[in-house]
Design a protein around this motif. Structure first.
Motif, PDB file in Angstrom:
ATOM      1  N   ARG A 267      -4.405  -2.796  -3.149  1.00  0.00           N
ATOM      2  CA  ARG A 267      -3.375  -2.739  -4.189  1.00  0.00           C
ATOM      3  C   ARG A 267      -3.468  -3.902  -5.163  1.00  0.00           C
ATOM      4  N   ARG A 268      -4.690  -4.163  -5.585  1.00  0.00           N
ATOM      5  CA  ARG A 268      -4.936  -5.189  -6.585  1.00  0.00           C
ATOM      6  C   ARG A 268      -5.207  -4.526  -7.929  1.00  0.00           C
ATOM      7  N   GLY A 269      -5.532  -5.341  -8.921  1.00  0.00           N
ATOM      8  CA  GLY A 269      -5.956  -4.840 -10.221  1.00  0.00           C
ATOM      9  C   GLY A 269      -7.375  -5.278 -10.484  1.00  0.00           C
TER      10      GLY A 269
ATOM     11  N   LYS B 125     -10.502  -2.392  -3.372  1.00  0.00           N
ATOM     12  CA  LYS B 125      -9.705  -3.412  -4.059  1.00  0.00           C
ATOM     13  C   LYS B 125      -8.466  -2.814  -4.721  1.00  0.00           C
ATOM     14  N   ILE B 126      -8.669  -1.764  -5.494  1.00  0.00           N
ATOM     15  CA  ILE B 126      -7.580  -1.240  -6.312  1.00  0.00           C
ATOM     16  C   ILE B 126      -6.620  -0.372  -5.513  1.00  0.00           C
TER      17      ILE B 126
ATOM     18  N   VAL C 275      -1.305  -0.382 -12.037  1.00  0.00           N
ATOM     19  CA  VAL C 275      -2.445  -1.234 -11.662  1.00  0.00           C
ATOM     20  C   VAL C 275      -2.594  -2.364 -12.676  1.00  0.00           C
TER      21      VAL C 275
ATOM     22  N   GLU D 123     -13.894  -3.018 -13.661  1.00  0.00           N
ATOM     23  CA  GLU D 123     -13.308  -2.509 -12.413  1.00  0.00           C
ATOM     24  C   GLU D 123     -12.309  -1.391 -12.679  1.00  0.00           C
ATOM     25  N   LEU D 124     -11.375  -1.619 -13.602  1.00  0.00           N
ATOM     26  CA  LEU D 124     -10.299  -0.652 -13.827  1.00  0.00           C
ATOM     27  C   LEU D 124     -10.813   0.651 -14.417  1.00  0.00           C
TER      28      LEU D 124
ATOM     29  N   ARG E  59      -1.416   5.637  -5.132  1.00  0.00           N
ATOM     30  CA  ARG E  59      -1.379   4.269  -5.684  1.00  0.00           C
ATOM     31  C   ARG E  59      -0.760   4.233  -7.072  1.00  0.00           C
TER      32      ARG E  59
ATOM     33  N   HIS F 216      -1.554   5.054 -14.461  1.00  0.00           N
ATOM     34  CA  HIS F 216      -2.500   4.016 -14.032  1.00  0.00           C
ATOM     35  C   HIS F 216      -2.138   2.677 -14.659  1.00  0.00           C
TER      36      HIS F 216
ATOM     37  N   TYR G  59      -5.657   7.293  -3.986  1.00  0.00           N
ATOM     38  CA  TYR G  59      -5.657   6.756  -5.355  1.00  0.00           C
ATOM     39  C   TYR G  59      -4.465   7.304  -6.137  1.00  0.00           C
TER      40      TYR G  59
END
Length: 256
Positions: free
Chosen positions: A65-67, A60-61, A37, A72-73, A12, A33, A9
């Motif tokens: 490597r999605r948003g 997912k995140i 993201v 979710e965030l 990321r 972040h 994370y």
């Protein structure tokens, strides 16, 4: 969240593992972040399920490597912050509509982080603060995105302002992520939800913001807005990859 997931994370978002849970660390993680993201609702228009389970959020995140959107965030960020030693509470908020009325309960998820003092942390509202806000102060707070303020509201709630405009009303009661499940489902399925009516993917930049909505690429650079119409599906997919780091096999489309 084990050490492997924590490290993935942090990679990321381009952050190192902090040595301590401090306000400065929180500020850096918050901004990194936001910069890494995207705020996006692509899953809704790709027919992908949205899950608030911890493993699904990480997959997912971090792995894909999605948003995502607020549930979710901020849900995923809360898991990371807790794993790093921060004291995190999930707060429900009602978002102010354009006409000044309030939306429903659980319309938005934000975080309170108690670290020396109480901070409002929000990496899931699209264009909002780059840095955490002090929750206990009603004084104007300057941020790269403007001037913000947290003010007392009825029933022990707090109103968050951007300039003179109220953005959302926070409830003080701590919640669990599962409490947001029904509203998350409504936001992702109801024809009355603004998330089902349009496609969006957005990130802040050093000079402003970049947003892709359908085939429209909108860039704000030093306060000036530039809009470009993308000519083909291939160009749209390439833009998701180049501007947001998102690889898609198909273009998200709004059902009509």
């Amino acid at each position: 969240m084990d050490d492997t997931k924590i490290d993935a994370y942090l990679a990321r978002i381009g952050a190192r593992r902090p040595s301590a849970a401090t306000p400065d660390t929180l500020r850096e993680l918050h901004e990194r972040h936001l910069n890494a993201v995207p705020f996006e609702n692509l899953a809704i228009h790709l027919g992908e399920p949205i899950s608030l389970a911890a493993d699904a959020l990480h997959d997912k995140i971090v792995r894909r490597r999605r948003g995502g959107f607020c549930y979710e965030l901020n849900g995923a960020f809360a898991l990371l912050l807790r794993a790093l030693g921060f004291d995190v509470s999930l707060l429900a908020a009602k978002v102010y509509r354009d006409d000044g009325t309030l939306g429903p309960p659980f319309d938005h998820l934000a975080l309170r982080v108690d670290c020396g003092e109480s901070w409002l942390v929000d990496v899931g509202f699209g264009r909002h603060t780059r840095h955490p806000l002090r929750l206990a102060s009603d004084a104007p707070q300057r941020d790269p995105e403007g001037v913000f303020r947290v003010a007392d509201a009825p029933d022990g709630d707090s109103d968050v302002y951007a300039g003179d405009k109220p953005v959302y009303r926070l409830e003080p009661r701590p919640r669990e992520l599962r409490d947001f499940g029904p509203t998350c489902w409504w936001q992702s399925t109801s024809p009355e939800s603004h998330f089902t009516r349009s496609v969006t993917c957005s990130l802040p930049t050093a000079s402003g913001r970049v947003t892709l909505s359908g085939n429209r690429l909108v860039e704000t650079i030093d306060g000036e807005r530039k809009e470009t119409t993308l000519a083909s599906n291939a160009e749209i997919l390439a833009t998701y990859q180049s501007r947001f780091g998102i690889h898609l096999d198909q273009v998200p489309r709004v059902d009509t």
